[in-house]
Design a protein around this motif. Structure first.
Motif, mmCIF file in Angstrom:
data_model
loop_
_atom_site.group_PDB
_atom_site.id
_atom_site.type_symbol
_atom_site.label_atom_id
_atom_site.label_comp_id
_atom_site.label_asym_id
_atom_site.label_seq_id
_atom_site.Cartn_x
_atom_site.Cartn_y
_atom_site.Cartn_z
ATOM 1 N N VAL A 65 47.882 4.756 -29.631
ATOM 2 C CA VAL A 65 47.493 4.847 -28.218
ATOM 3 C C VAL A 65 46.123 4.203 -28.075
ATOM 4 C CG1 VAL A 65 47.010 6.393 -26.273
ATOM 5 C CG2 VAL A 65 48.724 7.052 -27.983
ATOM 6 N N ILE A 66 46.004 3.308 -27.094
ATOM 7 C CA ILE A 66 44.686 2.789 -26.726
ATOM 8 C C ILE A 66 44.257 3.595 -25.512
ATOM 9 C CG2 ILE A 66 43.414 0.815 -25.814
ATOM 10 C CD1 ILE A 66 45.335 -1.004 -27.328
ATOM 11 N N LEU A 67 43.155 4.313 -25.657
ATOM 12 C CA LEU A 67 42.699 5.187 -24.581
ATOM 13 C C LEU A 67 41.396 4.651 -23.995
ATOM 14 C CD1 LEU A 67 42.563 7.911 -23.000
ATOM 15 C CD2 LEU A 67 41.472 8.889 -25.013
ATOM 16 N N VAL A 68 41.405 4.416 -22.688
ATOM 17 C CA VAL A 68 40.158 4.062 -22.003
ATOM 18 C C VAL A 68 39.863 5.223 -21.056
ATOM 19 C CG1 VAL A 68 38.904 2.337 -20.667
ATOM 20 C CG2 VAL A 68 40.797 1.619 -22.135
ATOM 21 N N ASP A 69 38.879 6.021 -21.416
ATOM 22 C CA ASP A 69 38.568 7.250 -20.691
ATOM 23 C C ASP A 69 37.226 7.045 -19.989
ATOM 24 O OD1 ASP A 69 37.926 10.163 -20.249
ATOM 25 O OD2 ASP A 69 39.827 10.335 -21.315
ATOM 26 N N ASN A 70 37.265 6.972 -18.673
ATOM 27 C CA ASN A 70 36.049 6.637 -17.942
ATOM 28 C C ASN A 70 36.148 7.258 -16.556
ATOM 29 O OD1 ASN A 70 34.315 4.936 -16.096
ATOM 30 N ND2 ASN A 70 33.888 3.877 -18.018
ATOM 31 N N ASP A 79 41.631 -2.488 -8.419
ATOM 32 C CA ASP A 79 40.567 -3.268 -9.063
ATOM 33 C C ASP A 79 40.247 -2.747 -10.457
ATOM 34 O OD1 ASP A 79 40.151 -5.049 -6.986
ATOM 35 O OD2 ASP A 79 38.774 -3.700 -5.944
ATOM 36 N N ALA A 80 40.038 -1.445 -10.552
ATOM 37 C CA ALA A 80 39.602 -0.879 -11.833
ATOM 38 C C ALA A 80 40.705 -0.990 -12.890
ATOM 39 C CB ALA A 80 39.203 0.579 -11.633
ATOM 40 N N TYR A 81 41.889 -0.566 -12.538
ATOM 41 C CA TYR A 81 42.974 -0.546 -13.522
ATOM 42 C C TYR A 81 43.369 -1.970 -13.931
ATOM 43 C CZ TYR A 81 43.874 4.474 -13.746
ATOM 44 O OH TYR A 81 43.775 5.822 -14.008
ATOM 45 N N ALA A 82 43.403 -2.902 -12.954
ATOM 46 C CA ALA A 82 43.797 -4.279 -13.283
ATOM 47 C C ALA A 82 42.754 -4.918 -14.191
ATOM 48 C CB ALA A 82 43.977 -5.098 -12.008
ATOM 49 N N LYS A 83 41.480 -4.660 -13.906
ATOM 50 C CA LYS A 83 40.429 -5.258 -14.753
ATOM 51 C C LYS A 83 40.535 -4.738 -16.189
ATOM 52 C CE LYS A 83 35.702 -4.953 -16.155
ATOM 53 N NZ LYS A 83 35.548 -6.152 -16.900
ATOM 54 N N LEU A 188 33.454 -1.782 -17.153
ATOM 55 C CA LEU A 188 33.762 -1.672 -15.714
ATOM 56 C C LEU A 188 32.560 -1.103 -14.952
ATOM 57 C CD1 LEU A 188 36.089 -1.595 -13.515
ATOM 58 C CD2 LEU A 188 36.500 0.757 -14.260
ATOM 59 N N LYS A 189 32.255 -1.726 -13.800
ATOM 60 C CA LYS A 189 31.122 -1.228 -12.999
ATOM 61 C C LYS A 189 31.629 -0.797 -11.630
ATOM 62 C CE LYS A 189 27.970 -4.415 -15.219
ATOM 63 N NZ LYS A 189 29.087 -5.066 -15.950
ATOM 64 N N GLU A 190 30.940 0.188 -11.072
ATOM 65 C CA GLU A 190 31.377 0.758 -9.787
ATOM 66 C C GLU A 190 31.484 -0.324 -8.710
ATOM 67 O OE1 GLU A 190 29.174 4.241 -8.877
ATOM 68 O OE2 GLU A 190 30.655 4.870 -7.366
ATOM 69 N N GLU A 191 30.539 -1.295 -8.735
ATOM 70 C CA GLU A 191 30.549 -2.315 -7.669
ATOM 71 C C GLU A 191 31.739 -3.269 -7.778
ATOM 72 O OE1 GLU A 191 28.019 -1.350 -9.592
ATOM 73 O OE2 GLU A 191 27.073 -3.073 -10.534
ATOM 74 N N GLU A 192 32.447 -3.226 -8.915
ATOM 75 C CA GLU A 192 33.638 -4.087 -9.047
ATOM 76 C C GLU A 192 34.850 -3.480 -8.327
ATOM 77 O OE1 GLU A 192 34.087 -6.081 -13.179
ATOM 78 O OE2 GLU A 192 32.933 -4.243 -13.500
ATOM 79 N N ILE A 193 34.734 -2.201 -7.958
ATOM 80 C CA ILE A 193 35.874 -1.520 -7.329
ATOM 81 C C ILE A 193 35.686 -1.555 -5.817
ATOM 82 C CG2 ILE A 193 37.221 0.609 -7.264
ATOM 83 C CD1 ILE A 193 35.901 1.323 -9.976
ATOM 84 N N ARG A 194 36.542 -2.318 -5.153
ATOM 85 C CA ARG A 194 36.337 -2.545 -3.718
ATOM 86 C C ARG A 194 36.878 -1.424 -2.844
ATOM 87 N NH1 ARG A 194 38.864 -8.397 -3.721
ATOM 88 N NH2 ARG A 194 40.112 -7.307 -5.277
#
Ligand code: FAD
Length: 331
Positions: A65-70, A79-83, A188-194
């Motif tokens: 499992v590759i886990l990205v926990d954020n 935006d977030a999930y696609a990036k 991932l940065k907050e400003e990337e999520i529109r």
């Protein structure tokens, strides 16, 4: 075959910290495909404080499992999930990527495929491997469901498909299976999520996902009118199940489209499916014939539904169902 790309990936969709059933169905099918290719099966889990879900993915068949926990992945945003998913794919180059055709998957899949400049076959109902080329064979209804198209993506990688919930079985969990969990950081940065999720309001309507139900009582044109569905609902409720419908009942405006079973509706696989006043057209059967036990109630003993039923009851549903309800209540 492009050897730079290896392995089979499944997007493990979770909502509110709960794994979606379609993801486990895809782990089962992904395992089969990975074994045919002699490759690893990887589940990709994005979310916040979802580490506890990794065991289930491994026990159902994932090798790792590759886990990205954020915290920025707590609620789904395109935006977030696609990036994050594109970054992982660009870095690790899986050969195949499966995503459930849920409302999230139907949004995420095309966005990711577009950014990666690869193909995506949406809403698949069957998956296999071409023995000669090793390419993925992705089958889905085409031309309004009038034919089934099998699609290959020979020149681009990864080969991507979204897959309808309910078409594959959830494999049995084997708690003894072991696998690697790799926690991966994201930049991932907050400003990337529109878009911002301010709050989540549960639907006011008592909406039920019929693909998750263990018992479905479905009504067709034979129910005769909208009011008749009260009887279908009563039987469903007494059995702890939900209402389903044929397209004829939906087109007549008696039931909402969300409850339609079949080729252009939903594919279901409950433990018990009761078809009331449904003839069993091929497009209806395509959505329910994998149910564990089928009871058909129909006036016509030669209706096609009777030949797929484990128990065929020949009679008027307005006489049979009240008797059933009476018997069940008496027990
Ligand atoms: P009918 O075929 O009219 O059958 C009604 C049945 O009720 C009859 O067998 C009759 O004997 C019985 N009956 C009548 N009165 C009573 C009574 N009082 N008691 C007991 N039995 C009674 N259909 C779907 O369901 N889902 C789909 O996703 C779907 N997709 C389609 C996609 C395409 C491209 C096309 C062309 C068609 C699709 N259809 C789909 C439609 C399908 O072909 C049938 O028209 C539809 O399933 C018929 O619905 P039905 O069985 O309720 O009605």
């Amino acid at each position: 075959m492009n050897k730079e790309y290896r392995g089979v990936w499944v997007f493990a969709e979770q909502r509110d910290g709960h794994l979606q059933k379609v993801s486990l169905e895809l782990i089962g099918k992904g395992r089969e495909i990975a074994d045919k290719l002699g490759e690893k099966l990887t589940a990709v889990l994005l979310g916040y404080e979802v580490q506890n879900l990794t065991n289930s993915l491994i026990s159902h068949g994932a090798d790792e499992v590759i886990l990205v926990d954020n915290v920025l992945l707590k609620n789904y945003t395109t935006d977030a999930y696609a990036k994050v998913l594109c970054d992982l794919i660009n870095e690790r180059k899986p050969e195949i990527m499966f995503i459930g055709a849920s409302y999230i998957g139907r949004d995420l899949g095309p966005r990711v495929a577009g950014r990666l400049k690869t193909g995506l076959t949406a809403d698949c109902t069957s998956l296999d491997i071409d023995q000669e080329t090793g390419n993925l064979l992705m089958t889905r209804p085409a031309f309004g469901g009038n034919l089934m198209a099998t699609i290959e993506c020979p020149d681009h990688r990864p080969q991507m498909s979204t897959v309808r919930p309910g078409v594959f079985n959830v494999p049995c969990a084997d708690e003894k299976r072991t696998g690697k969990v790799e926690v991966v950081a994201t930049d991932l940065k907050e400003e990337e999520i529109r878009t911002k999720v301010e709050k989540i309001v549960k639907s006011l309507k008592d909406k039920i996902d019929i693909t998750e139900a263990e018992v479905i009582v479905s009504g067709g044109r034979g129910v005769g009118n909208k009011e008749g569905f009260a009887l279908i609902k009563e039987l469903a409720e007494i059995l702890g199940g939900v209402v389903g419908a044929s397209r004829a009942a939906v087109d007549s405006g008696w039931v909402e489209k969300d409850y339609q079973v079949g080729q252009t509706g939903k594919t279901v696989r409950p433990k018990l499916y009761i078809a009331c006043g449904i003839s069993g057209a091929i497009q209806h059967l395509a959505g329910m014939q994998e149910s564990d036990y089928i009871i058909a109630i129909n006036k016509d003993d030669s209706a096609p539904i009777m030949s797929v039923a484990d128990l065929a009851v020949v009679g008027d549903l307005y006489k049979v169902i009240p008797e059933m309800i009476k018997e069940i209540k008496a027990q």
